[in-house]
Design a protein around this motif. Structure first.
Motif, short mmCIF file in Angstrom:
data_model
loop_
_atom_site.label_atom_id
_atom_site.label_comp_id
_atom_site.label_asym_id
_atom_site.label_seq_id
_atom_site.Cartn_x
_atom_site.Cartn_y
_atom_site.Cartn_z
N HIS A 20 0.85 -1.19 0.00
CA HIS A 20 0.00 0.00 0.00
C HIS A 20 0.89 1.24 0.00
O HIS A 20 1.72 1.41 0.89
CB HIS A 20 -0.87 -0.06 1.26
N ASP A 22 1.10 5.27 0.22
CA ASP A 22 0.41 6.51 0.54
C ASP A 22 1.08 7.65 -0.22
O ASP A 22 2.28 7.87 -0.07
CB ASP A 22 0.48 6.78 2.04
N HIS A 53 -2.72 4.75 -2.79
CA HIS A 53 -3.73 5.57 -2.10
C HIS A 53 -3.35 7.04 -2.29
O HIS A 53 -2.41 7.53 -1.68
CB HIS A 53 -3.72 5.15 -0.62
N MET A 55 -3.69 10.67 -1.63
CA MET A 55 -4.24 11.67 -0.71
C MET A 55 -3.83 13.02 -1.26
O MET A 55 -2.98 13.71 -0.70
CB MET A 55 -3.68 11.45 0.70
N ASP A 162 -7.70 1.42 6.59
CA ASP A 162 -6.35 1.97 6.60
C ASP A 162 -6.19 2.86 7.83
O ASP A 162 -6.86 3.89 7.93
CB ASP A 162 -6.18 2.79 5.30
ZN ZN Z 1 -3.20 4.71 2.93
#
Ligand code: ZN
Length: 206
Positions: A20, A22, A53, A55, A162
């Motif tokens: 994963h 970020d 992911h 953001m 998460d």
């Molecule tokens: Zn994340």
């Protein structure tokens, strides 16, 4: 030099099924981590599923770049400035599995209309931006209502969580309907990563 291939192999051998990433732009959240070079390196050296992911404020602008870098799954925030339906379509058209993410305070209903167009919903169980935070218990009801909506609509959608996942919170979110668990601090601080990963997967009987 860090050998990413052998590091990822170690994770796979510990029972970890995806990595994963970020990605933070310093605007949507205060922190900045832009993972493209690392993502490309890992993709070259491993076939592990890469779960990105985003953001970031304008995810739609960056879909193509992350797809080309080797992402298998891309999630972006419904709270971002990009149009959710259009962004999901753009991810799918790049051959990547589309997902939306929700911050802890965003209601479950926000994603209901999008469910037929995505493969996964990412429920943030801490405020996005930094690792090592504690799990927010109020997010459990949201996991439950998203899972029941998916079932009601007869869809095949994963629910990912998460933030603050350890052996105890893992059992709670799994019971609420989550089936993809992101864990950072808990796994990396464990003396035995394989045992820790296993503990997250086991259903606890209470
Ligand atoms: Zn994340």
């Amino acid at each position: 030099m860090l050998n990413l291939g052998s590091e990822v192999l170690k994770l796979k051998n510990s029972g970890i099924e995806m990595l994963h990433f970020d990605v933070m732009d310093g605007i949507f959240v205060n922190n900045i981590t832009f993972g493209l070079p690392i993502l490309q390196q890992v993709r070259k050296q491993s076939d592990i599923t890469l779960d990105v992911h985003l953001m970031i404020k304008e995810p739609a602008k960056y879909i193509k770049r992350f797809a080309e870098a080797g992402a298998d799954i891309i999630s972006f925030h419904v709270e971002s400035d990009s149009d959710p339906a259009e962004t999901l379509k753009a991810i799918r058209s790049c051959g990547v599995s589309p997902a939306v993410a929700l911050k802890p305070a965003t209601p479950a209903e926000t994603v209901f209309d999008l469910l037929p167009y995505l493969d996964m919903v990412l429920v943030m169980t801490v405020e996005p931006g930094f690792g090592g935070q504690s799990f927010i218990p109020e997010t459990v009801d949201k996991i439950r209502s998203i899972r029941s909506k998916i079932t009601e609509m007869g869809l095949d959608v994963n629910v990912e969580v998460d933030g603050g996942i350890n052996s105890e919170t893992a059992a709670v979110v799994r019971r609420a309907g989550a089936n993809v668990l992101v864990s950072g601090s808990y796994l990396f601080h464990a003396a035995d990563m394989a045992a820790a990963a296993n503990a997250l997967k086991e259903d606890m009987i209470c």
